[in-house]
Design a protein around this motif. Structure first.
Motif, mmCIF file in Angstrom:
data_model
loop_
_atom_site.group_PDB
_atom_site.id
_atom_site.type_symbol
_atom_site.label_atom_id
_atom_site.label_comp_id
_atom_site.label_asym_id
_atom_site.label_seq_id
_atom_site.Cartn_x
_atom_site.Cartn_y
_atom_site.Cartn_z
ATOM 1 N N VAL A 22 0.859 -1.186 0.000
ATOM 2 C CA VAL A 22 0.000 0.000 0.000
ATOM 3 C C VAL A 22 0.883 1.219 0.000
ATOM 4 C CG1 VAL A 22 -1.802 1.242 1.229
ATOM 5 C CG2 VAL A 22 -1.753 -1.252 1.255
ATOM 6 N N ARG A 23 0.637 2.139 -0.932
ATOM 7 C CA ARG A 23 1.491 3.311 -1.072
ATOM 8 C C ARG A 23 0.744 4.585 -0.708
ATOM 9 N NH1 ARG A 23 6.195 2.340 -3.952
ATOM 10 N NH2 ARG A 23 6.353 0.215 -4.755
ATOM 11 N N ALA A 24 1.454 5.499 -0.086
ATOM 12 C CA ALA A 24 0.886 6.797 0.239
ATOM 13 C C ALA A 24 0.944 7.704 -0.992
ATOM 14 C CB ALA A 24 1.652 7.420 1.405
ATOM 15 N N ARG A 25 0.478 8.949 -0.821
ATOM 16 C CA ARG A 25 0.443 9.855 -1.966
ATOM 17 C C ARG A 25 1.824 10.102 -2.548
ATOM 18 N NH1 ARG A 25 -3.610 11.681 1.415
ATOM 19 N NH2 ARG A 25 -5.638 12.057 0.426
ATOM 20 N N GLN A 27 4.016 7.917 -2.877
ATOM 21 C CA GLN A 27 4.391 6.614 -3.437
ATOM 22 C C GLN A 27 5.316 5.801 -2.530
ATOM 23 O OE1 GLN A 27 2.912 5.300 -6.287
ATOM 24 N NE2 GLN A 27 1.692 7.106 -5.794
ATOM 25 N N VAL A 30 3.805 2.124 2.732
ATOM 26 C CA VAL A 30 3.488 2.316 4.143
ATOM 27 C C VAL A 30 2.920 1.055 4.782
ATOM 28 C CG1 VAL A 30 3.127 4.785 3.875
ATOM 29 C CG2 VAL A 30 1.208 3.228 3.596
ATOM 30 N N THR A 100 -1.448 4.379 10.198
ATOM 31 C CA THR A 100 -0.685 4.520 8.964
ATOM 32 C C THR A 100 -1.312 3.727 7.830
ATOM 33 O OG1 THR A 100 1.360 4.852 10.205
ATOM 34 C CG2 THR A 100 1.579 4.194 7.908
ATOM 35 N N ALA A 101 -1.719 2.483 8.130
ATOM 36 C CA ALA A 101 -2.341 1.650 7.103
ATOM 37 C C ALA A 101 -3.673 2.236 6.635
ATOM 38 C CB ALA A 101 -2.543 0.234 7.639
ATOM 39 N N ASP A 103 -4.581 5.399 6.683
ATOM 40 C CA ASP A 103 -4.300 6.581 5.867
ATOM 41 C C ASP A 103 -3.946 6.180 4.439
ATOM 42 O OD1 ASP A 103 -4.803 8.294 7.956
ATOM 43 O OD2 ASP A 103 -2.694 8.642 8.454
ATOM 44 N N ALA A 104 -3.222 5.067 4.295
ATOM 45 C CA ALA A 104 -2.856 4.605 2.963
ATOM 46 C C ALA A 104 -4.084 4.156 2.176
ATOM 47 C CB ALA A 104 -1.848 3.464 3.067
ATOM 48 N N ALA A 107 -5.834 7.132 0.967
ATOM 49 C CA ALA A 107 -5.122 7.684 -0.184
ATOM 50 C C ALA A 107 -5.523 6.975 -1.469
ATOM 51 C CB ALA A 107 -3.611 7.578 0.036
ATOM 52 N N GLU A 108 -5.753 5.661 -1.373
ATOM 53 C CA GLU A 108 -6.239 4.921 -2.546
ATOM 54 C C GLU A 108 -7.616 5.437 -2.973
ATOM 55 O OE1 GLU A 108 -5.066 2.605 -4.478
ATOM 56 O OE2 GLU A 108 -3.232 1.958 -3.489
#
Length: 228
Positions: A22-25, A27, A30, A100-101, A103-104, A107-108
């Motif tokens: 899983v990537r944040a904004r 990239q 996270v 954190t997860a 938030d990711a 972001a998706e």
């Protein structure tokens, strides 16, 4: 909306089958253990999900289905930190990793164009019961659906009810012509759900079962009653 309590002996209706990054904004990765939202990895190659799905709200006889929002972290945590629910998914998230997860995952949801979307499932009286998701698959017109329920909501036909309604919405678009469901071998509840929804008998490779439902097959089915 408080999440339902986790029962001691659940019968999960969804698996994950492999790790998902899983990537944040920005990239950065996270979360690499979590299959966020219970769907397969999304490549976004060749097509994206219909923009209309991003804000999709719909009701079933017993459920209200709404896009995941920032207020839904408690539901997310109740699913992904519970060992009895995660036993078919992977290692439960540590409490400190939930924010954190989550938030990711949000972001998706914000990503344009959309490649992976999530919806919350709640009863008509406001009790959270799970998450359902859709992501683009590895080929043109291919999507993968996943669902995860809290323990007290399992075994009541709610997964079938939610999946039937989402499939109807998805196949209304011209972008998706085939939907996958994947699960680990031995998850009898997930296999039964796929069969009831009209998915074709799975291809089995190693420990992974992959079911497929084509648009033509969906249109040819006499739609099952959502409640068992």
């Amino acid at each position: 909306m408080p999440a339902l309590q986790v029962a001691e002996d659940p019968a999960p209706v969804i698996d994950a089958t492999r790790p998902l990054q899983v990537r944040a904004r920005d990239q950065s990765v996270v979360a690499s253990r979590l299959r966020a939202g219970c769907t397969g990895a999304s490549t976004c190659v060749g097509y994206t999900l219909s923009a209309s799905l991003r804000t999709l709200h719909f009701d079933t006889p017993r459920l209200c289905v709404s896009p995941l929002r920032d207020i839904d972290c408690h539901l997310f945590a109740s699913l992904f930190t519970a060992p009895v629910i995660m036993r078919h998914v992977g290692r439960p998230l540590a409490p400190g990793a939930v924010s954190t997860a989550f938030d990711a995952v949000l972001a998706e949801m914000d990503r344009v164009p959309a490649c992976r979307l999530y919806w919350t499932l709640a009863t008509r009286d406001g009790a959270d019961v799970g998450l359902i998701s859709l992501s683009t698959g590895p080929g043109i017109g291919l999507a993968e659906m996943g669902i995860m329920l809290v323990s007290n909501a399992q075994g009541r036909g709610l997964a079938r009810e939610a999946c039937t309604a989402l499939l109807a919405e998805v196949f209304r678009t011209s972008l998706v012509c085939s939907v996958l469901l994947r699960h680990r071998r031995g998850n009898a509840a997930m296999a039964a759900l796929a069969g009831r929804l009209g998915f074709q008998s799975p291809d089995v490779e190693g420990g992974l079962c992959q079911w497929r439902l084509e648009l033509a097959g969906w249109e040819g089915l006499a739609r099952p009653q959502p409640c068992e």
